[in-house]
Design a protein around this motif. Structure first.
Motif, PDB file in Angstrom:
ATOM      1  N   LYS A   1     -43.408  -7.986 117.541  1.00 35.11           N
ATOM      2  CA  LYS A   1     -42.578  -6.786 117.300  1.00 35.11           C
ATOM      3  C   LYS A   1     -41.496  -6.507 118.173  1.00 35.11           C
ATOM      4  O   LYS A   1     -40.206  -6.327 117.803  1.00 35.11           O
ATOM      5  CB  LYS A   1     -43.554  -5.356 117.215  1.00 35.11           C
TER       6      LYS A   1
ATOM      7  N   LYS B   1     -37.635  -6.548 117.196  1.00 37.90           N
ATOM      8  CA  LYS B   1     -36.754  -5.367 117.676  1.00 37.90           C
ATOM      9  C   LYS B   1     -35.480  -5.793 118.329  1.00 37.90           C
ATOM     10  O   LYS B   1     -34.312  -5.371 118.160  1.00 37.90           O
ATOM     11  CB  LYS B   1     -37.487  -4.450 118.087  1.00 37.90           C
TER      12      LYS B   1
ATOM     13  N   THR C   1     -31.602  -5.599 117.434  1.00 35.75           N
ATOM     14  CA  THR C   1     -30.838  -4.924 118.453  1.00 35.75           C
ATOM     15  C   THR C   1     -29.480  -5.529 118.610  1.00 35.75           C
ATOM     16  O   THR C   1     -28.384  -5.303 118.605  1.00 35.75           O
ATOM     17  CB  THR C   1     -31.377  -4.230 119.468  1.00 35.75           C
TER      18      THR C   1
END
Length: 255
Positions: free
Chosen positions: A206, A210, A214
Protein backbone atom coordinates in the motif's frame (compact mmCIF):
# COMPACT_ATOMS: atom_id res chain seq x y z
CA UNK A 1 13.35 -35.16 31.93
CA UNK A 2 11.46 -37.64 34.10
CA UNK A 3 8.68 -35.12 34.73
CA UNK A 4 8.33 -34.41 31.01
CA UNK A 5 7.99 -38.15 30.35
CA UNK A 6 5.38 -38.27 33.12
CA UNK A 7 3.06 -35.40 32.12
CA UNK A 8 3.83 -34.52 28.50
CA UNK A 9 0.80 -36.50 27.31
CA UNK A 10 -1.41 -34.59 29.75
CA UNK A 11 -0.33 -30.95 29.53
CA UNK A 12 2.57 -30.84 27.09
CA UNK A 13 5.13 -30.87 29.90
CA UNK A 14 6.11 -27.19 29.73
CA UNK A 15 7.29 -26.88 33.36
CA UNK A 16 8.87 -23.53 32.49
CA UNK A 17 7.24 -20.09 32.03
CA UNK A 18 9.77 -19.25 29.30
CA UNK A 19 8.61 -22.26 27.26
CA UNK A 20 4.97 -21.41 27.88
CA UNK A 21 5.53 -17.77 26.88
CA UNK A 22 7.06 -18.91 23.59
CA UNK A 23 4.05 -21.17 23.04
CA UNK A 24 1.71 -18.22 23.65
CA UNK A 25 3.60 -15.94 21.27
CA UNK A 26 3.50 -18.55 18.50
CA UNK A 27 -0.15 -19.40 19.07
CA UNK A 28 0.58 -22.95 20.20
CA UNK A 29 -1.51 -22.42 23.31
CA UNK A 30 -4.41 -20.17 24.25
CA UNK A 31 -3.11 -17.05 26.09
CA UNK A 32 -5.47 -17.51 29.05
CA UNK A 33 -4.55 -21.16 29.37
CA UNK A 34 -0.88 -20.21 29.04
CA UNK A 35 -1.10 -17.72 31.89
CA UNK A 36 -2.75 -20.40 34.05
CA UNK A 37 0.14 -22.71 33.16
CA UNK A 38 2.65 -20.09 34.30
CA UNK A 39 0.78 -19.56 37.57
CA UNK A 40 0.72 -23.33 38.15
CA UNK A 41 4.44 -23.58 37.44
CA UNK A 42 5.25 -20.86 39.96
CA UNK A 43 3.03 -22.41 42.63
CA UNK A 44 4.49 -25.87 41.96
CA UNK A 45 8.03 -24.54 42.28
CA UNK A 46 7.16 -22.83 45.56
CA UNK A 47 5.74 -26.07 46.92
CA UNK A 48 8.83 -28.02 45.84
CA UNK A 49 11.36 -25.63 47.40
CA UNK A 50 9.27 -25.34 50.56
CA UNK A 51 9.27 -29.13 50.90
CA UNK A 52 13.06 -29.23 50.54
CA UNK A 53 13.43 -26.64 53.29
CA UNK A 54 10.96 -28.44 55.53
CA UNK A 55 12.34 -31.95 55.08
CA UNK A 56 16.10 -31.49 54.66
CA UNK A 57 18.54 -30.61 57.45
CA UNK A 58 19.43 -26.91 57.36
CA UNK A 59 23.15 -27.64 57.06
CA UNK A 60 22.48 -29.22 53.66
CA UNK A 61 20.40 -26.55 51.96
CA UNK A 62 22.13 -23.57 53.59
CA UNK A 63 25.33 -24.46 51.73
CA UNK A 64 23.67 -23.69 48.38
CA UNK A 65 20.96 -21.30 49.64
CA UNK A 66 18.27 -23.69 48.39
CA UNK A 67 19.64 -23.30 44.88
CA UNK A 68 18.96 -19.56 44.69
CA UNK A 69 20.46 -17.92 41.62
CA UNK A 70 23.18 -15.30 41.78
CA UNK A 71 25.75 -13.74 39.48
CA UNK A 72 29.45 -14.41 39.77
CA UNK A 73 31.07 -11.35 41.44
CA UNK A 74 33.37 -10.85 38.44
CA UNK A 75 30.47 -10.99 35.98
CA UNK A 76 28.84 -7.82 34.69
CA UNK A 77 25.06 -7.74 34.92
CA UNK A 78 24.86 -7.29 31.14
CA UNK A 79 26.95 -10.44 30.68
CA UNK A 80 24.71 -12.32 33.09
CA UNK A 81 21.62 -11.12 31.27
CA UNK A 82 22.81 -12.35 27.88
CA UNK A 83 24.02 -15.67 29.29
CA UNK A 84 20.54 -16.32 30.68
CA UNK A 85 18.95 -14.95 27.52
CA UNK A 86 20.86 -17.20 25.13
CA UNK A 87 20.72 -20.20 27.46
CA UNK A 88 16.92 -20.01 27.47
CA UNK A 89 16.82 -19.30 23.73
CA UNK A 90 18.83 -22.48 23.12
CA UNK A 91 16.50 -24.51 25.34
CA UNK A 92 13.32 -23.25 23.65
CA UNK A 93 14.92 -23.67 20.21
CA UNK A 94 15.38 -27.36 21.02
CA UNK A 95 11.87 -27.68 22.49
CA UNK A 96 10.29 -26.26 19.34
CA UNK A 97 12.44 -28.48 17.13
CA UNK A 98 11.70 -31.77 18.87
CA UNK A 99 8.27 -31.19 20.41
CA UNK A 100 6.37 -28.50 18.48
CA UNK A 101 7.57 -29.01 14.91
CA UNK A 102 5.75 -32.09 13.62
CA UNK A 103 8.72 -33.12 11.49
CA UNK A 104 11.07 -32.93 14.47
CA UNK A 105 8.74 -34.69 16.90
CA UNK A 106 8.23 -37.49 14.37
CA UNK A 107 12.01 -37.93 14.10
CA UNK A 108 12.78 -37.94 17.85
CA UNK A 109 9.48 -39.59 18.84
CA UNK A 110 9.83 -41.06 22.35
CA UNK A 111 13.26 -39.53 22.90
CA UNK A 112 11.93 -35.94 22.95
CA UNK A 113 12.01 -35.59 26.78
CA UNK A 114 15.52 -37.03 26.83
CA UNK A 115 16.74 -34.50 24.25
CA UNK A 116 15.21 -31.63 26.23
CA UNK A 117 16.67 -33.02 29.46
CA UNK A 118 20.17 -33.16 28.01
CA UNK A 119 19.78 -29.57 26.78
CA UNK A 120 18.93 -28.45 30.32
CA UNK A 121 21.87 -30.47 31.63
CA UNK A 122 24.31 -28.81 29.20
CA UNK A 123 22.94 -25.36 30.05
CA UNK A 124 23.56 -26.04 33.74
CA UNK A 125 27.12 -27.21 33.09
CA UNK A 126 27.89 -23.90 31.39
CA UNK A 127 25.81 -21.44 33.42
CA UNK A 128 25.93 -22.64 37.03
CA UNK A 129 29.39 -21.11 37.65
CA UNK A 130 28.28 -17.86 36.02
CA UNK A 131 24.65 -17.15 36.90
CA UNK A 132 23.49 -20.20 38.84
CA UNK A 133 21.60 -21.19 35.66
CA UNK A 134 18.11 -19.82 35.92
CA UNK A 135 16.56 -20.40 32.47
CA UNK A 136 13.32 -21.10 34.37
CA UNK A 137 11.68 -18.09 36.06
CA UNK A 138 9.39 -20.29 38.18
CA UNK A 139 12.29 -22.12 39.80
CA UNK A 140 14.28 -18.91 40.21
CA UNK A 141 11.32 -17.20 41.87
CA UNK A 142 10.64 -20.09 44.24
CA UNK A 143 14.23 -20.34 45.48
CA UNK A 144 14.44 -16.56 45.91
CA UNK A 145 11.14 -16.42 47.78
CA UNK A 146 11.99 -19.23 50.22
CA UNK A 147 15.64 -18.27 50.75
CA UNK A 148 15.01 -14.51 50.78
CA UNK A 149 17.80 -13.80 48.28
CA UNK A 150 16.36 -11.34 45.75
CA UNK A 151 19.51 -9.70 44.38
CA UNK A 152 19.28 -9.20 40.59
CA UNK A 153 16.14 -11.32 40.59
CA UNK A 154 14.55 -9.30 37.78
CA UNK A 155 17.23 -10.65 35.44
CA UNK A 156 15.99 -14.22 35.96
CA UNK A 157 12.55 -13.21 34.71
CA UNK A 158 13.29 -10.74 31.93
CA UNK A 159 16.13 -12.66 30.25
CA UNK A 160 14.37 -16.06 30.02
CA UNK A 161 10.95 -14.60 29.15
CA UNK A 162 12.47 -12.69 26.22
CA UNK A 163 15.04 -15.31 25.26
CA UNK A 164 12.41 -18.05 24.99
CA UNK A 165 10.38 -16.41 22.19
CA UNK A 166 13.61 -15.48 20.40
CA UNK A 167 14.73 -19.12 20.39
CA UNK A 168 11.29 -20.17 19.16
CA UNK A 169 11.39 -17.58 16.38
CA UNK A 170 14.77 -18.88 15.23
CA UNK A 171 13.36 -22.37 14.89
CA UNK A 172 10.08 -21.23 13.34
CA UNK A 173 11.49 -18.97 10.63
CA UNK A 174 14.37 -21.32 9.81
CA UNK A 175 12.38 -24.56 9.58
CA UNK A 176 8.61 -24.26 9.97
CA UNK A 177 7.64 -21.04 8.18
CA UNK A 178 8.04 -22.23 4.58
CA UNK A 179 6.57 -25.65 5.33
CA UNK A 180 3.40 -24.41 6.96
CA UNK A 181 1.98 -21.30 5.25
CA UNK A 182 -1.28 -19.89 6.54
CA UNK A 183 -4.26 -21.12 4.56
CA UNK A 184 -7.53 -19.25 4.18
CA UNK A 185 -9.23 -21.80 6.44
CA UNK A 186 -6.62 -21.59 9.19
CA UNK A 187 -6.83 -19.07 11.99
CA UNK A 188 -3.35 -17.57 12.17
CA UNK A 189 -3.95 -16.06 15.58
CA UNK A 190 -3.03 -12.62 16.85
CA UNK A 191 0.52 -13.58 17.79
CA UNK A 192 1.34 -15.81 14.81
CA UNK A 193 4.43 -14.35 13.04
CA UNK A 194 3.01 -15.51 9.72
CA UNK A 195 0.18 -13.06 10.26
CA UNK A 196 2.66 -10.30 11.11
CA UNK A 197 4.55 -11.03 7.89
CA UNK A 198 1.41 -10.86 5.78
CA UNK A 199 0.31 -7.61 7.40
CA UNK A 200 3.76 -6.06 6.89
CA UNK A 201 3.81 -7.12 3.23
CA UNK A 202 0.34 -5.64 2.66
CA UNK A 203 1.33 -2.39 4.36
CA UNK A 204 4.48 -2.15 2.25
CA UNK A 205 2.49 -2.73 -0.96
CA UNK A 206 0.00 0.00 0.00
CA UNK A 207 2.81 2.40 0.86
CA UNK A 208 4.53 1.66 -2.46
CA UNK A 209 1.31 2.27 -4.44
CA UNK A 210 0.66 5.50 -2.58
CA UNK A 211 4.22 6.69 -3.23
CA UNK A 212 3.88 5.95 -6.95
CA UNK A 213 0.59 7.88 -7.13
CA UNK A 214 2.13 10.79 -5.26
CA UNK A 215 5.16 10.92 -7.56
CA UNK A 216 2.92 10.73 -10.63
CA UNK A 217 0.80 13.60 -9.33
CA UNK A 218 3.88 15.70 -8.60
CA UNK A 219 5.22 15.10 -12.11
CA UNK A 220 1.84 16.12 -13.55
CA UNK A 221 1.81 19.33 -11.53
CA UNK A 222 5.35 20.19 -12.62
CA UNK A 223 4.45 19.63 -16.28
CA UNK A 224 1.11 21.48 -16.06
CA UNK A 225 2.35 25.09 -16.83
CA UNK A 226 4.24 24.12 -20.00
CA UNK A 227 1.39 21.86 -21.08
CA UNK A 228 -1.09 24.63 -20.48
CA UNK A 229 0.95 27.08 -22.58
CA UNK A 230 1.29 24.57 -25.39
CA UNK A 231 -2.44 23.88 -25.34
CA UNK A 232 -3.19 27.61 -25.39
CA UNK A 233 -0.95 28.18 -28.43
CA UNK A 234 -2.43 25.20 -30.22
CA UNK A 235 -5.97 26.38 -29.52
CA UNK A 236 -5.11 29.86 -30.75
CA UNK A 237 -3.69 28.53 -34.01
CA UNK A 238 -6.77 26.38 -34.50
CA UNK A 239 -8.99 29.40 -33.98
CA UNK A 240 -6.95 31.49 -36.44
CA UNK A 241 -7.09 28.74 -39.05
CA UNK A 242 -10.79 28.30 -38.55
CA UNK A 243 -11.38 32.08 -38.80
CA UNK A 244 -9.25 32.28 -41.96
CA UNK A 245 -11.20 29.49 -43.55
CA UNK A 246 -14.45 31.24 -42.66
CA UNK A 247 -13.28 34.53 -44.17
CA UNK A 248 -11.79 33.00 -47.30
CA UNK A 249 -14.85 30.88 -48.09
CA UNK A 250 -17.54 32.89 -49.93
CA UNK A 251 -21.03 32.40 -48.63
CA UNK A 252 -23.59 30.99 -51.01
CA UNK A 253 -25.69 33.73 -52.63
CA UNK A 254 -22.95 36.38 -52.72
CA UNK A 255 -21.11 36.29 -56.04
Amino acid sequence: MVLIYSIAHLSGGHLNPAVTMAMIVFNEINPVKGLLYILSQVLGALCGVSMVKALWPSRNYNVVNLGANGLDPDLLIVQGFFLEFFGTALLVFVVFNVAVDKHGSKFTHRFTPMVIGFTVFLAHLVLIPMTGCGINPARSFATAAVSGLWKDHWLYWVAPMTGGPVGASMQFFMFQYKRSPVSSKQDAGLFDPRRWTEEIEKAMEKASDKLERTMSRMNSLQAAPSMGLALTQSNALDLIDEHAITIGTPERGHH
